[in-house]
Design an enzyme around this catalytic site. Sequence first.
Site, PDB file in Angstrom:
ATOM      1  N   HIS A 123      -4.414   1.602   7.634  1.00 20.51           N
ATOM      2  CA  HIS A 123      -3.055   2.146   7.644  1.00 20.51           C
ATOM      3  C   HIS A 123      -2.912   3.280   6.621  1.00 20.51           C
ATOM      4  O   HIS A 123      -2.381   4.347   6.935  1.00 20.51           O
ATOM      5  CB  HIS A 123      -2.067   1.007   7.346  1.00 20.51           C
ATOM      6  N   GLU A 124      -3.407   3.042   5.394  1.00 23.57           N
ATOM      7  CA  GLU A 124      -3.253   4.054   4.336  1.00 23.57           C
ATOM      8  C   GLU A 124      -4.101   5.292   4.623  1.00 23.57           C
ATOM      9  O   GLU A 124      -3.657   6.422   4.394  1.00 23.57           O
ATOM     10  CB  GLU A 124      -3.614   3.470   2.970  1.00 23.57           C
ATOM     11  N   HIS A 159      -2.531   7.631   6.945  1.00 23.07           N
ATOM     12  CA  HIS A 159      -1.501   8.490   6.318  1.00 23.07           C
ATOM     13  C   HIS A 159      -2.105   9.816   5.851  1.00 23.07           C
ATOM     14  O   HIS A 159      -1.443  10.850   5.872  1.00 23.07           O
ATOM     15  CB  HIS A 159      -0.886   7.800   5.096  1.00 23.07           C
ATOM     16  N   CYS A 195       5.840  -0.035   7.360  1.00 28.32           N
ATOM     17  CA  CYS A 195       5.506   1.107   6.512  1.00 28.32           C
ATOM     18  C   CYS A 195       6.724   1.466   5.672  1.00 28.32           C
ATOM     19  O   CYS A 195       7.835   1.512   6.194  1.00 28.32           O
ATOM     20  CB  CYS A 195       5.113   2.294   7.398  1.00 28.32           C
ATOM     21  N   LEU A 196       6.498   1.717   4.387  1.00 28.48           N
ATOM     22  CA  LEU A 196       7.612   2.075   3.504  1.00 28.48           C
ATOM     23  C   LEU A 196       8.282   3.371   3.953  1.00 28.48           C
ATOM     24  O   LEU A 196       9.435   3.609   3.628  1.00 28.48           O
ATOM     25  CB  LEU A 196       7.124   2.205   2.057  1.00 28.48           C
ATOM     26  N   GLN A 249       3.184   9.910   1.095  1.00 25.98           N
ATOM     27  CA  GLN A 249       4.444   9.165   1.108  1.00 25.98           C
ATOM     28  C   GLN A 249       5.306   9.464  -0.111  1.00 25.98           C
ATOM     29  O   GLN A 249       6.488   9.120  -0.133  1.00 25.98           O
ATOM     30  CB  GLN A 249       4.175   7.660   1.184  1.00 25.98           C
ATOM     31  N   GLY A 255       0.836  -1.195   0.000  1.00 23.16           N
ATOM     32  CA  GLY A 255       0.000   0.000   0.000  1.00 23.16           C
ATOM     33  C   GLY A 255       0.863   1.234   0.000  1.00 23.16           C
ATOM     34  O   GLY A 255       2.029   1.189   0.413  1.00 23.16           O
TER      35      GLY A 255
HETATM   36 NI    NI Z   1       2.644   3.420   5.603  1.00 26.80          NI
END
Ligand code: NI
Length: 166
Positions: free
Chosen positions: A130-131, A134, A88-89, A51, A46
Amino acid sequence: MAIRKIVEIGDEKLRKQCKTVEKFDLRLRILLKDMADTMYKANGVGLAAPQVGILKRIVVVDIGDGLIEMINPEIIHTEGEQTGPEGCLSVPGRSGVVTRPNIVTVRYQDRNGDEYEATAEEFLARAFCHEIDHLNGTLYVDKMDREILPGDPEYGSSDEDEEEEE
Ligand code: NI
């Protein structure tokens, strides 16, 4: 195909409230494509627009069942609870245990501006939560029960298993 640079924890852009998308134009379609390319390149499941430094309410998710694009997503219903590992990236090399709803219903728009609702459970529900966090400047580290360290008795070594990051 354009891979965008992933913004990492510590950058203010990850802490902002993102803006509602109002124009469903070519620019949006290019961003969606770049976000998907960037997510796949990073082996993520995701990615949210902040991000890649864009403060708009846009997310892409693919937990292995195909790409989902959500514009202006909103959680309208939740049920139950699940507790599990999350990465998380934008928080590279770390993971934590996070408790989330087990089932979520999301209202969102597609790339054409058409409205949909989707109900997801378990890992996909976790990814949606989660997304969408963000988009409101929230990272999983803000709500995790605890950090997962190498050799964790419950969640194993994060060195051997590729963590799924969002
Ligand atoms: Ni994330």
